[in-house]
Structures are given as C-alpha cells and as structure tokens.
Enzyme design. Structure first.
Site, mmCIF file in Angstrom:
data_model
loop_
_atom_site.group_PDB
_atom_site.id
_atom_site.type_symbol
_atom_site.label_atom_id
_atom_site.label_comp_id
_atom_site.label_asym_id
_atom_site.label_seq_id
_atom_site.Cartn_x
_atom_site.Cartn_y
_atom_site.Cartn_z
ATOM 1 N N LYS A 24 7.131 6.053 8.103
ATOM 2 C CA LYS A 24 6.986 5.796 6.660
ATOM 3 C C LYS A 24 8.260 6.231 5.955
ATOM 4 O O LYS A 24 8.730 7.355 6.159
ATOM 5 C CB LYS A 24 5.790 6.571 6.095
ATOM 6 C CG LYS A 24 5.619 6.365 4.589
ATOM 7 C CD LYS A 24 4.298 6.879 4.097
ATOM 8 C CE LYS A 24 4.192 6.786 2.590
ATOM 9 N NZ LYS A 24 2.950 7.384 2.093
ATOM 10 N N ASP A 42 -6.592 -0.695 -0.860
ATOM 11 C CA ASP A 42 -5.539 -0.732 0.167
ATOM 12 C C ASP A 42 -5.298 0.654 0.768
ATOM 13 O O ASP A 42 -4.584 0.775 1.766
ATOM 14 C CB ASP A 42 -4.231 -1.289 -0.407
ATOM 15 C CG ASP A 42 -3.826 -0.630 -1.708
ATOM 16 O OD1 ASP A 42 -4.605 -0.713 -2.677
ATOM 17 O OD2 ASP A 42 -2.755 -0.005 -1.762
HETATM 18 P P1 AMP Z 1 1.130 3.633 -2.079
HETATM 19 O O1 AMP Z 1 0.879 4.017 -3.484
HETATM 20 O O2 AMP Z 1 2.122 4.501 -1.372
HETATM 21 O O3 AMP Z 1 -0.122 3.425 -1.284
HETATM 22 O O4 AMP Z 1 1.874 2.219 -2.154
HETATM 23 C C1 AMP Z 1 1.346 1.073 -2.765
HETATM 24 C C2 AMP Z 1 2.137 -0.109 -2.322
HETATM 25 O O5 AMP Z 1 3.481 0.009 -2.770
HETATM 26 C C3 AMP Z 1 2.230 -0.306 -0.821
HETATM 27 O O6 AMP Z 1 2.293 -1.680 -0.590
HETATM 28 C C4 AMP Z 1 3.522 0.382 -0.482
HETATM 29 O O7 AMP Z 1 4.070 -0.044 0.734
HETATM 30 C C5 AMP Z 1 4.378 -0.006 -1.675
HETATM 31 N N1 AMP Z 1 5.464 0.940 -1.938
HETATM 32 C C6 AMP Z 1 5.358 2.182 -2.457
HETATM 33 N N2 AMP Z 1 6.573 2.749 -2.586
HETATM 34 C C7 AMP Z 1 7.478 1.855 -2.131
HETATM 35 C C8 AMP Z 1 8.894 1.848 -1.990
HETATM 36 N N3 AMP Z 1 9.646 2.884 -2.358
HETATM 37 N N4 AMP Z 1 9.470 0.744 -1.486
HETATM 38 C C9 AMP Z 1 8.732 -0.314 -1.115
HETATM 39 N N5 AMP Z 1 7.409 -0.374 -1.217
HETATM 40 C C10 AMP Z 1 6.772 0.692 -1.721
HETATM 41 MG MG MG Z 2 -0.968 2.851 0.241
#
Ligand code: AMP
Ligand code: MG
Length: 581
Positions: free
Chosen positions: A190, A337
């Site tokens: 990650k 998700d």
């Molecule tokens: P999360 O809140 O970490 O569950 O992320 C929500 C969505 O945003 C998921 O699809 C993650 O892969 C994407 N995401 C979060 N941070 C980033 C980042 N810095 N670059 C690319 N995708 C991100």
């Molecule tokens: Mg997530």
C-alpha cells in the site's frame, strides 16, 4: 426447520443463524465440534491469536529470492484488463488490471516488521528483513518471484452515495503465498504508486497513515478482532504533498509503504461495481471464486449458494462490529468499499479508539455529520449489507431476494446478542441472568455521563478485588474513580456485587476479565508520539508500541512508565485525524 436453514447451518462455522418460520424470526446458535465459542464466557480472545512464532519454527527462509508467490489462480479465474499501463481510466469487464508498483525513492529504511507475520505466516527469517533486498521487495523496487502485480477494480457507496469506480488507487496485489500450514495469504503493497484507479491521487501513502495502519492492524489482531495483517513498514525520503486537514495548509511529508496481508482483499464494493455495470457473468464468477476459496462448506452446485453466502456475510459482519464495539474501535470510514467480504477489518484510515465513553465519538475530523460515529457502526453495517443484497440481486431468484430480506432482518438481533455476550464477558458474568442486559446498559450510561475512560474502566473492574469493591475502595484507579462520581454508582455496584456473589471465586473472575479487557489500545496520542519520532527516522517508539500492543492484556513496565494506562494527557483531546493519508 427450512431447507435453507439447514444449509446455512451446515455451511458455516460458529454461526448464529436466522430463519423465518411462520413469520417469526428465530435465532439459533451452534458451533463446530461442540465447542461453544458463542456462549463461552471463559474463552479468552488470545485463544485464537497466540503469537505464531513462539512455537519453535525451523527452516525459515533467509533467501528472499526463494520466496515465491503465485498469481495464476487469480489470472486464470478472471479476465485481466485489456489495456496496459497506469493511465487513469474507466475499466470494464475485469476484476484486476495489471499494474507495476513505482519504486519508492531512497534512501529506504525499515521502520517496523512484524515477527508474528514474517516468521509465523510468511515463513521468512526475521534476519532477512534487515537486508537491502527486503527493503526493495517490501517497497515496490523489486518484484517477488512469481509476482504479476495487479490493481483490483472495485466500486463503493461512500458516505451513503454510490461513488462509481474506485479500485486500488495506491495498492498493488503482489500474489498469493501458501505457507507451511497450507494457508493462502494475498500480499499487497500500500502506497506503491499509481494504478488505473488512482483518479487524482498520487498513489502514495505518507508516514503517519502508514505507521497507523501497521500498528493498528497488528494491535487489532492481538485484541482478537478479525483483521488484515501488516508484515512491514518501509519509509523513504520521497516527498509527498498533503493538505492534511483540507484547510489549504499543504505540507510536504514523506512516502511510506506497508506490506500487508489478508486471506482475501475482496470487498462489498468488488461485487457492487459488477452489478452496477450489468456484468452479471463476471459477478457470478467472482462470487463462485470467493465461495470456493473462502466458504468451502457451501456446495458449488447448491442452488441457494449465493443466499447462504449472503447469510454468512451478514452473520460475520454483525460479529465483527460487535467485536469493534467491545474494544471501543471506530473504523472511521465504513464505506462499502472498506467492508470485507470475509468480514475482517480492512483499510485503516482515520480510525480511533474511544477514550471517554461516548456513543457519538467520531474519529474522522472530515466526517462532519458523524455518519460513522462509533455508536452508528451497527446501523452502517446494516446499510452496507443491504447494498450487498442489492449487488447480489441479479443472481438471486425472486424467492431468494425475499429470503435475503429476512436474513438481513436478523442482523440486529445477531449483533445485539453478540454485543451482549461480549460485554457480559467484559463484566465477568457467567451464565445468563435476567438483569444482565440492564447491568451492562446501566454501566455504559454511567460511563457516558461521567465520561469515564472506556478501556480503563473495564480493565480496572478486572483488576479490582471484590473486597475492594465491597468497601467502595477505588482509590489509585483513576477510571473507576471517575465512574464512582456518578450518583447511581452505589446502586449499580450493589447489583453487580450481588450478581458476582452468585458465581465462582474472585481470582477466577479477575483472570477471565483481564483476558478480555485490554490494558493498552492504540490511543491516538500514543500513536502520535511514535509518528513524530518516525518522521525523524527514529523508529524506537513504533517498535515499542508494536511490542506492547502485541500483548495488550498483560501489564508492561515500559508502557506503565510511559503512561499508556494512565489518564490521557490534556493535549490528547485536541488531536485530530482526517481522511488525508
Ligand atoms: P481509502 O479512503 O484509503 O479507503 O481510499 C478510498 C479510495 O481512494 C480508494 O480507491 C483508494 O485507493 C483511493 N486513494 C486514496 N488515497 C489515494 C492516493 N493518494 N492516490 C491514489 N488513490 C488513492
Ligand atoms: Mg479503502
């Protein structure tokens, strides 16, 4: 008993099941091998989470080039995205896209590694983690033998609304590893760079969020809560810009990568995206894969298999959320998700452990309306499971759709029953007596009104002797002192002592209670000081926290000296965490 009930019963372990008969909902409980986990007040969470590497393990791997992962099963089971490269795009008719990690820019440093995971799950000698090779494998600079890195396509409901395609925007699945016990684990990085799902993101994760994921996922495991695991945390000097509180205060931080593991990373959103895009064949394929791999007792030719699968997810999710509540854990972003199909805790972001007991506790500073407040987690679980039934509706018959509704209707009862069992165990109550629910609810209400510390109130109730309680002598026990300021404390205590008086010896009560009431959880302020040091390349506090949280039910001298079981410092209340990571 209906035939569906029989099937569900045969196909799930430790399952509480719900079935409708003459429009009444019945809840049954059973456990495999006659071992009643569900009613076993004496069971300690550590029974399932004993440190793996305490057992003497021989033949641990030192040469990482011999560490082979496999991607064949996933690649054979599903069509891969036809397009190549990491350009951001809308992807259709696939489950994964091939995507190569972008190596973190050095110098690289190993900030932490979990011996329990490295040796106990991955069969690798901890000594190997001190090599440059390991740093590169664990940060995307080199691919493990056999690895075809993939980014998973999924969607999700975020904060109540369908958000469309999300997918792994900064995580790469490296492949599956089958360990010496025959367990199959899927490895992910990650923070390993952009994928087709990165949208406007940079594909990176910063040190503070990576330290939090590393420490918390390991801590949750040792608290007995189903979770993904973390093998290592590598930090770099690569600059990453973040507006941490979305207030225009953009800062340059540094990139980090967590090597994390789960038996499966599929989520509710993995199915939702297929259903929403009308890709029903692929939906069926993914379901068949998940059932075959992870719900092995569900027959592949069973006409009700998707319904039985749904019942199992409903049941296990109710259990998971009850467990979160029993340790005061708020996930922070309970979007579909971020809800695993295996009902494990995944995607650690702005989570928090509640300090003062407060059902309105919201760990995520970006969650203004408190949608994901701790006390709403069961409701949100219900919302997410309803979305799962919607995602499954193309593979359900009309009758199964109705039965799925009935199954979902049983969620609240399963949750409440599990919550009741867990909190009864936290109070050391054996068996079942009529007033037990009241005793728990009364205590929680007093805790709320006196703002007593959640973790330490239960812990100190475990440590105090009956004799002290009879004398109402709780001096030196700061959380109980707070609680005892309540006007009705003496009334509650009288009832509690009468209840305890009808069961076994006090030492036994203390032993049982100490095994379910941790002395240490990852309080924000405790994580925060470790993060500040890690940002200066001093990882000693990360490693100290990791050690303490790997045995949270026993007293550690160093933790006591550092005040981790003491009243939180006043500045702790001012700390905030946000979605930015
Ligand atoms: P999360 O809140 O970490 O569950 O992320 C929500 C969505 O945003 C998921 O699809 C993650 O892969 C994407 N995401 C979060 N941070 C980033 C980042 N810095 N670059 C690319 N995708 C991100
Ligand atoms: Mg997530």
């Amino acid at each position: 008993m209906t035939s569906l009930t029989r099937k569900i019963k045969m196909s799930t372990l430790h399952l509480v099941l719900v079935f409708a008969l003459f429009s009444r909902v019945y809840v049954l409980e059973f456990c495999q091998n006659g071992v009643s986990e569900c009613t076993a007040d004496e069971r300690t969470p550590l029974d399932g989470v004993r440190s793996r590497w305490n057992a003497s393990v021989s033949n641990l791997r030192r040469d990482l080039d011999q560490f082979i992962v496999s991607c064949e099963k996933l690649l054979e089971a599903f069509p891969a995205d036809g397009a190549d490269g990491d350009s951001v795009r809308t992807v259709k008719n696939c489950i994964f896209s091939k995507s190569t990690p972008t190596p973190l820019r050095g110098p690289l440093r190993l900030a932490a590694a979990s011996q329990d995971v490295i040796e106990g799950i991955l069969d690798v000698d901890m000594a190997a983690t001190r090599s440059d090779e390991f740093l590169r494998y664990a940060s995307g600079g080199r691919l493990l033998p056999g690895s075809v890195p993939l980014a998973h396509r999924y969607g999700g409901h975020q904060f109540g609304h369908w958000a469309g395609q999300l997918g792994d925007g900064r995580a790469h699945s490296l492949g599956r590893y089958t360990n010496r016990n025959g367990e199959v684990w899927e490895l992910q990085l990650k923070g390993s760079g952009k994928t087709p799902y990165s949208r406007s993101g940079d594909g990176r994760a910063v040190i503070r969020s990576s330290v939090r994921e590393f420490l918390c996922s390991e801590a949750m495991h040792f608290l007995g809560v189903p979770t993904s695991r973390a093998a290592s945390l590598v930090v770099s000097d690569e600059p990453v810009t973040r507006d941490q509180f979305y207030d225009g205060n953009v800062k340059t931080e540094r990139g980090a990568v967590v090597l994390r593991l789960a038996k499966s990373w599929f989520r509710i959103g993995s199915l939702e995206i297929l259903s929403q895009s009308g890709e029903v064949d692929l939906l069926r394929r993914l379901l068949n894969f998940v059932i075959e791999e992870h719900f092995s007792s569900i027959g592949s030719d069973d006409p009700d298999k998707y319904l039985v699968f749904y019942s199992a997810v409903v049941n296990e999710t109710a259990h998971l959320i009850a467990r979160w509540m029993s340790v005061g854990f708020a996930h922070g972003v309970c979007n579909t998700d971020n809800f695993s199909l295996l009902s494990i805790t995944i995607d650690y972001g702005p989570f928090g452990f509640m300090e003062s007991y407060d059902p309105d506790f919201v760990p995520n500073a970006s969650d203004g309306e408190g949608r994901y407040r701790i006390g709403a987690q069961a409701d949100v679980g219900l919302f997410n499971l309803e979305k799962l039934s919607v995602a499954l509706s193309p593979v359900f018959s009309e009758k199964q759709r109705k039965e799925a509704k009935t199954v979902l209707g049983g969620f609240a009862e399963i949750y409440q029953m599990r919550f009741h069992q867990l909190f009864k165990a936290k109070l050391g109550l054996l068996g079942e007596e009529e007033g037990d629910g009241h005793l728990v609810a009364f205590l929680l209400k007093m805790m709320e009104e006196t703002q007593s510390d959640f973790t330490m109130t239960f812990r100190q109730l475990s440590e105090v002797s009956l004799e002290q309680l009879h004398r109402k002598n709780v001096t030196q026990m700061w959380a109980l002192e707070d609680l005892s300021s309540h006007l009705l404390f003496a009334d509650w205590l009288r009832t509690y002592l009468l209840r305890l008086g009808r069961q076994q010896k006090d030492l036994d009560r203390q032993r049982r209670m100490k095994a379910v009431n941790p002395r240490y959880v990852l309080r924000n302020w405790v994580a925060d000081s470790a993060i500040s040091k890690a940002e200066k390349n001093d990882f000693s506090e990360v490693s100290l926290r990791h050690r303490i949280l790997s045995a949270p039910f026993v007293t550690h001298e160093t933790a006591e000296e550092a005040g981790y079981a003491a009243r939180p410092p006043p500045w702790a209340k001012r700390l905030k965490v946000s979605c930015s990571s």
